[in-house]
Design an enzyme around this catalytic site. Sequence first.
Site, PDB file in Angstrom:
ATOM      1  CE  LYS A  66      -6.471   1.647  -7.644  1.00 50.39           C
ATOM      2  NZ  LYS A  66      -7.354   1.262  -6.582  1.00 50.39           N
ATOM      3  CG  ASP A 104      -6.808   2.017  -2.893  1.00 46.94           C
ATOM      4  OD1 ASP A 104      -7.395   3.318  -3.053  1.00 46.94           O
ATOM      5  OD2 ASP A 104      -6.768   1.292  -3.812  1.00 46.94           O
TER       6      ASP A 104
END
Length: 288
Positions: A66, A104
């Site tokens: 990520k 997210d």
Amino acid sequence: MTRVFGVMGFPISHSLSPVMHNAALEALDLDALYAPFEVPPHHLGKVLWGLHAAGIEGLNVTVPHKEHILRYLRRADVTAQAWALGAVNTLVRRGGRFVAYNTDVEGFRRALAEELCVDCRNQRVLLLGAGGAARAVGRALVSMRPRTIYVANRTATKTARLVRWLQQCSPSGTIEAVVFDREGLAELLPRIELLINATSLGLRASDPLPVDPATIHKRLVVFDLVYRAPTTSLVQTARRRGALAVDGLAMLVYQGAESFRLWWRREPPIAVMRRAVEHALRKNVHSP
Ligand code: ATR
């Protein structure tokens, strides 16, 4: 022509994203598939642009890529939010490039609103953890204007770093570091309305609860970012004590739904996605 999407991680076999997205594609009768790609860190750049050359339309990016994926993207192709978080979990093909997002923050916000019906304006929130997940949750929280966000993490230097960053994101709200110990948290919890576990505690069945169960009260809402089948010990304990609680499956589904929305520009079939991951989790538990 069948459109191809996927997820890159290392390892990747445990990922529930293929099951979740393929269920969504099937439910909406879309001519597309979603595949897992196991990508060792030293091959990340080559695989990323290899998949682009092969015509892939969109990718999710998961652990441990990520943050590192940013070095293979142009700054102009990374959304401000993903850049500020220093982490990307969704790539959308736009011509010769990928545009990078982080879903997210929105995934957490929607999970909180839709699964727990929580509006944390003026509430006192305790956020446990200071890693990547806590950073995204913290970013979502500051935009919801709670009265105070208390942050507690095992490693105090990381707590201080996260608190500083959140204070920059929200000059008006109160954000405080607290010590991650049972006694200190026990004193604080009666004043807390929302407890979020963004540590990895609970991933293993043998993990202790992050807080003393006796301090969980009925007015508390608990969001445990960890998920396991049937649910986590923290969620089970909270529910036994009369608190409203959900585990990280909600976040998994909503961040995936936000990726789906970016790729397809249509409403994701949340219930289908949730059922698919619940089913896969239960099957994993029962398989040898
Ligand atoms: P993620 O991307 O899921 O947030 P991470 O960035 O590795 O993963 O963060 C893991 C979090 O769980 C950290 O806050 C970590 O605390 P440290 O900063 O002290 O490492 C926390 N964590 C992991 N194991 C823990 C344990 N046994 N007790 C308490 N906190 C723990």
